[in-house]
Design a protein around this motif. Sequence first.
Motif, PDB file in Angstrom:
ATOM      1  N   LYS A 460       1.079  -1.081   0.346  1.00 15.56           N
ATOM      2  CA  LYS A 460       0.771   0.091   0.033  1.00 15.56           C
ATOM      3  C   LYS A 460       0.880   1.613   0.041  1.00 15.56           C
ATOM      4  CE  LYS A 460      -3.638  -1.841   2.725  1.00 15.56           C
ATOM      5  NZ  LYS A 460      -5.188  -1.710   3.980  1.00 15.56           N
ATOM      6  N   GLN A 461       1.781   1.195   1.037  1.00 15.96           N
ATOM      7  CA  GLN A 461       2.463   2.580   1.010  1.00 15.96           C
ATOM      8  C   GLN A 461       3.485   2.475  -0.406  1.00 15.96           C
ATOM      9  OE1 GLN A 461       3.018   4.345   3.300  1.00 15.96           O
ATOM     10  NE2 GLN A 461       5.198   4.968   2.349  1.00 15.96           N
ATOM     11  N   ARG A 462       3.528   2.021  -0.771  1.00 11.14           N
ATOM     12  CA  ARG A 462       4.788   2.122  -2.248  1.00 11.14           C
ATOM     13  C   ARG A 462       3.439   2.322  -3.456  1.00 11.14           C
ATOM     14  NH1 ARG A 462       4.698  -1.299  -6.109  1.00 11.14           N
ATOM     15  NH2 ARG A 462       3.985  -3.059  -4.818  1.00 11.14           N
ATOM     16  N   LEU A 463       2.596   2.165  -3.628  1.00  9.14           N
ATOM     17  CA  LEU A 463       1.640   2.375  -4.781  1.00  9.14           C
ATOM     18  C   LEU A 463       1.522   3.984  -4.612  1.00  9.14           C
ATOM     19  CD1 LEU A 463       0.086  -0.786  -5.392  1.00  9.14           C
ATOM     20  CD2 LEU A 463       1.500   0.084  -6.726  1.00  9.14           C
ATOM     21  N   THR A 464       1.072   4.108  -3.177  1.00 14.76           N
ATOM     22  CA  THR A 464       1.078   5.369  -3.167  1.00 14.76           C
ATOM     23  C   THR A 464       2.150   6.505  -3.085  1.00 14.76           C
ATOM     24  OG1 THR A 464       0.685   5.578  -0.792  1.00 14.76           O
ATOM     25  CG2 THR A 464      -1.196   4.811  -1.717  1.00 14.76           C
ATOM     26  N   SER A 465       3.414   5.861  -3.633  1.00 15.41           N
ATOM     27  CA  SER A 465       4.465   6.454  -2.860  1.00 15.41           C
ATOM     28  C   SER A 465       5.170   7.331  -4.538  1.00 15.41           C
ATOM     29  CB  SER A 465       5.302   5.977  -2.180  1.00 15.41           C
ATOM     30  OG  SER A 465       6.030   4.898  -2.629  1.00 15.41           O
ATOM     31  N   ALA A 466       4.299   6.691  -5.907  1.00 19.48           N
ATOM     32  CA  ALA A 466       5.350   7.070  -7.115  1.00 19.48           C
ATOM     33  C   ALA A 466       5.943   8.387  -6.606  1.00 19.48           C
ATOM     34  CB  ALA A 466       4.574   6.928  -7.966  1.00 19.48           C
ATOM     35  N   ILE A 511      16.278   3.011 -11.756  1.00 22.32           N
ATOM     36  CA  ILE A 511      15.639   2.473 -12.937  1.00 22.32           C
ATOM     37  C   ILE A 511      17.057   2.607 -13.764  1.00 22.32           C
ATOM     38  CG2 ILE A 511      14.514   3.837 -14.180  1.00 22.32           C
ATOM     39  CD1 ILE A 511      11.662   1.417 -13.470  1.00 22.32           C
ATOM     40  N   ALA A 512      17.102   3.371 -14.357  1.00 28.57           N
ATOM     41  CA  ALA A 512      18.097   3.437 -15.437  1.00 28.57           C
ATOM     42  C   ALA A 512      18.991   2.415 -14.600  1.00 28.57           C
ATOM     43  CB  ALA A 512      18.230   5.246 -15.766  1.00 28.57           C
ATOM     44  N   TYR A 513      19.892   2.800 -13.797  1.00 30.12           N
ATOM     45  CA  TYR A 513      20.934   2.629 -13.568  1.00 30.12           C
ATOM     46  C   TYR A 513      20.895   0.506 -13.243  1.00 30.12           C
ATOM     47  CZ  TYR A 513      24.078   6.415 -12.222  1.00 30.12           C
ATOM     48  OH  TYR A 513      23.983   7.502 -11.944  1.00 30.12           O
ATOM     49  N   SER A 551      14.604  -0.894  -3.104  1.00 28.84           N
ATOM     50  CA  SER A 551      13.906  -1.113  -3.735  1.00 28.84           C
ATOM     51  C   SER A 551      13.526  -2.578  -4.686  1.00 28.84           C
ATOM     52  CB  SER A 551      12.015  -0.628  -2.982  1.00 28.84           C
ATOM     53  OG  SER A 551      12.160   0.068  -3.859  1.00 28.84           O
ATOM     54  N   LEU A 552      14.606  -1.870  -6.138  1.00 34.21           N
ATOM     55  CA  LEU A 552      14.872  -2.365  -7.331  1.00 34.21           C
ATOM     56  C   LEU A 552      14.837  -3.682  -7.119  1.00 34.21           C
ATOM     57  CD1 LEU A 552      16.312   0.346  -8.818  1.00 34.21           C
ATOM     58  CD2 LEU A 552      13.932  -0.157  -9.192  1.00 34.21           C
ATOM     59  N   ALA A 553      14.317  -5.167  -7.437  1.00 36.54           N
ATOM     60  CA  ALA A 553      13.979  -6.429  -7.365  1.00 36.54           C
ATOM     61  C   ALA A 553      15.563  -6.690  -8.651  1.00 36.54           C
ATOM     62  CB  ALA A 553      13.077  -6.935  -7.322  1.00 36.54           C
ATOM     63  N   GLU A 554      15.221  -6.022  -9.640  1.00 32.80           N
ATOM     64  CA  GLU A 554      16.086  -5.767 -10.847  1.00 32.80           C
ATOM     65  C   GLU A 554      17.666  -6.079 -10.563  1.00 32.80           C
ATOM     66  OE1 GLU A 554      11.923  -4.654 -12.399  1.00 32.80           O
ATOM     67  OE2 GLU A 554      13.168  -3.655 -10.480  1.00 32.80           O
ATOM     68  N   ALA A 555      17.703  -4.447  -9.622  1.00 32.61           N
ATOM     69  CA  ALA A 555      19.267  -4.592  -9.442  1.00 32.61           C
ATOM     70  C   ALA A 555      19.724  -5.946  -8.838  1.00 32.61           C
ATOM     71  CB  ALA A 555      19.363  -3.651  -8.631  1.00 32.61           C
ATOM     72  N   HIS A 556      19.314  -5.982  -7.618  1.00 38.29           N
ATOM     73  CA  HIS A 556      19.112  -7.290  -6.601  1.00 38.29           C
ATOM     74  C   HIS A 556      19.617  -8.983  -7.486  1.00 38.29           C
ATOM     75  CE1 HIS A 556      18.853  -5.463  -2.700  1.00 38.29           C
ATOM     76  NE2 HIS A 556      17.531  -4.844  -3.111  1.00 38.29           N
ATOM     77  N   VAL A 557      18.311  -9.135  -8.493  1.00 45.16           N
ATOM     78  CA  VAL A 557      18.578 -10.268  -9.545  1.00 45.16           C
ATOM     79  C   VAL A 557      19.964 -10.178 -10.078  1.00 45.16           C
ATOM     80  CG1 VAL A 557      17.910 -11.359 -11.337  1.00 45.16           C
ATOM     81  CG2 VAL A 557      16.972 -10.740  -9.641  1.00 45.16           C
ATOM     82  N   LYS A 578      16.802 -13.850  -2.425  1.00 46.71           N
ATOM     83  CA  LYS A 578      15.921 -13.734  -1.957  1.00 46.71           C
ATOM     84  C   LYS A 578      15.381 -12.548  -1.723  1.00 46.71           C
ATOM     85  CE  LYS A 578      16.570 -18.328   0.821  1.00 46.71           C
ATOM     86  NZ  LYS A 578      17.228 -18.317   2.126  1.00 46.71           N
ATOM     87  N   ARG A 579      16.464 -11.611  -1.120  1.00 45.69           N
ATOM     88  CA  ARG A 579      15.711 -10.396  -1.706  1.00 45.69           C
ATOM     89  C   ARG A 579      14.970  -9.231  -2.401  1.00 45.69           C
ATOM     90  NH1 ARG A 579      13.378  -6.414   1.338  1.00 45.69           N
ATOM     91  NH2 ARG A 579      14.085  -4.689   1.004  1.00 45.69           N
ATOM     92  N   ALA A 580      14.805 -10.228  -3.890  1.00 47.26           N
ATOM     93  CA  ALA A 580      14.988  -9.506  -5.066  1.00 47.26           C
ATOM     94  C   ALA A 580      13.578 -10.156  -5.118  1.00 47.26           C
ATOM     95  CB  ALA A 580      15.719 -10.244  -5.707  1.00 47.26           C
ATOM     96  N   ILE A 581      13.425 -11.482  -4.482  1.00 49.06           N
ATOM     97  CA  ILE A 581      11.527 -12.315  -4.832  1.00 49.06           C
ATOM     98  C   ILE A 581      10.664 -11.838  -3.588  1.00 49.06           C
ATOM     99  CG2 ILE A 581      10.731 -14.594  -3.863  1.00 49.06           C
ATOM    100  CD1 ILE A 581      12.791 -15.930  -5.121  1.00 49.06           C
ATOM    101  N   GLU A 582      11.445 -11.204  -2.507  1.00 54.32           N
ATOM    102  CA  GLU A 582      10.655 -10.612  -1.280  1.00 54.32           C
ATOM    103  C   GLU A 582      10.026  -8.964  -1.915  1.00 54.32           C
ATOM    104  OE1 GLU A 582      10.910  -9.406   3.033  1.00 54.32           O
ATOM    105  OE2 GLU A 582      13.138 -10.008   2.268  1.00 54.32           O
ATOM    106  N   LEU A 583      10.853  -8.494  -2.675  1.00 47.80           N
ATOM    107  CA  LEU A 583      10.834  -7.172  -3.359  1.00 47.80           C
ATOM    108  C   LEU A 583       9.434  -7.336  -4.601  1.00 47.80           C
ATOM    109  CD1 LEU A 583      13.637  -5.615  -3.050  1.00 47.80           C
ATOM    110  CD2 LEU A 583      11.850  -4.953  -1.629  1.00 47.80           C
ATOM    111  N   ASN A 584       9.795  -8.944  -5.151  1.00 45.46           N
ATOM    112  CA  ASN A 584       9.075  -8.909  -6.464  1.00 45.46           C
ATOM    113  C   ASN A 584       8.266 -10.008  -6.474  1.00 45.46           C
ATOM    114  OD1 ASN A 584       7.577  -8.738  -8.895  1.00 45.46           O
ATOM    115  ND2 ASN A 584       8.808  -7.462  -9.467  1.00 45.46           N
TER     116      ASN A 584
END
Length: 649
Positions: A460-466, A511-513, A551-557, A578-584
């Motif tokens: 909920k927090q993430r969806l309202t913080s863009a 996200i560009a990084y 919180s960027l799962a792509e970067a963790h992967v 595990k952190r990436a899967i937890e985030l996304n």
Amino acid sequence: MEKEKLIVIGKTISHYKILEKLGQGGMGVVYKAEDTKLKREVAIKFLPRQIAASEKERKRFKIEAQAAAALNHPNIATIYAIEEIDDEMFIVMEYIEGQELKDIVGNGRDRSLPIEDVVDYATQIAAGLQAAHEKDVTHRDIKSANIMVTDKGQVKIMDFGLAKVAGGQHLTKSGMTVGTVAFMSPEQAQGIAVDRRTDIWALGVVFYEMLTGEQPFKGDYEQAVIYSIMNEEPEPLTGLRTGVPLELERIVDKCLEKQASDRYQHADELIVDLQRVRRDSHSGSLKHSVTVSKRQAKNRLILVGSTLLLLALLFIGGLQLFKDRGGGIESLAVLPLVNIANDAEQEYFVEGMTETLIAELSKIKALRVISRTSVMQYKDTRKPLSEIAAELGVDAVVEGSVLRADDRVRITVQLIEANPERNLWAEVYDRELRDILTLSSEVTQAIVQEIRATLTPEEKQRLTSARPINPEAHEAYLKGRYHWNKRTAESLNKAIEYFLQAVEIDSNYAIAYAGLADAYYLLPFAGDKPPREAVPKAKAAAMKALELDESLAEAHVSLAGAAGAYDWDWSRSEMGFKRAIELNPGYATAHHWYGLYLMRLGRYDEAISEISRAQELDPLSVPINGFAATIYYVAGRPGGIARTNQENA
């Protein structure tokens, strides 16, 4: 006509050689001519005396024609120039080989068009209108005589700009033809202010004419036609033609609503509905009408009304059951959004919007969302939604369209339950480009609310913080992702160029990084760079991304993949996955690469669990399914290989 007498076939005016007369109407005479400078055929329209002779009218015409000349769309006839020679004022336009739609339809039911052609032509007209409306240009004189159809079936809308001159006059003045009056909207007939919805009404009239060979509002003289427009309902399509899809009848009726607020508010909304009709007609899932009389239609309406009342009561009870169940949709697929502008140069942007929406929804733990690789295989498909949903194993699909105009973006989205197929929700969003991520979050929240999915407090927090973004940086990022998805050495290097451009514009654009890390990480697999050269750059970019946004799962992967495959740091690698899967939890690549990691350590049961999850999220991915077969083989479980091959067949 005195003005016409001055135009002689074979005469050259400026550098235009008159070849033949094409037609004449209330807004002037049209000739075919040769542009002797550019060696091409053009159409020239000489304007009526009341415009050419009045300085005020000439100025007004120039302003409106200039706005029309700025339109650039395959379904709009191009305006090349506005010329004034010896008190003659004329407009130079694209010359189109083809027929007027009016002549194709003809008069009478025996000349009505095939349903497939009607839907195709109406979609093309709507696309041209949407492009014009985005530039604040309203045609105001859409009619079958102003629509050309080429030999290849391409539709061209004629006379943009000219209609505005006519629109400034009293619409029922002496001399206006009944043919034009028949296409007027109610607000146009009253002489009050009009907007884009007037064009949508007129398209509804053209639509009706294509289906039946008749006009919906008739009369022997202008005032009789206007009375019919203002006060009468057209003969139901089902009373004039057998086999008209019920959904198509609903679309036409919506275009012809008396109140502008009850019509389609934008042409792209109409396009989405037409595309569904086209797809469903190819699948054979459309419901068709049979011809009925007006009396039968009235009796049917009474019966339908009674039935709807009963259904409404049942629905109230069913709704409570639905609430008690806590929903019913646990999986969905976002189908490739449609590029309304039909502009190849905007394809990267539309695909980027699709991918962004998938990414937002896939972060919801309560949902299984199909990944980009699988859904992109349905781009431009004509399969019915129910079949697509069955192949992907989902309960519902999201479809829609995207139109970008300068620094604004417009997205139309629909949520459709697969079985039984029904539209659950639809909305149109119009935002500035800098708010594109906020827009994706809004769409995600609306879908989650509609299907009553449970959100964690973090979600909920993430969806309202863009937050707003730098449009130029995001533009470069989307282009980078577009090339990254092609996965060739050339495209990966192109992606790196765009990602670097994005971070140069906005050095804090995390996200560009992450995109940069993904691209560098895949370069060795494409055979372009050795790991010792590419992987350190991937790690540096991933760490920068996480420094800016943890919180960027792509970067963790990317970082986890590098830690395991190249640094042999198994513990840090597993923590990253595990952190990436937890985030996304819906990120198929995370499950895929984690499964590879687990296989290397001989933890086969866990590896199979992860790759199975990846297959659920991306069922049509060749790399994921290929790796699944590898895991089953290494684990000594041939039954799994056979099952994977069967699912891939």
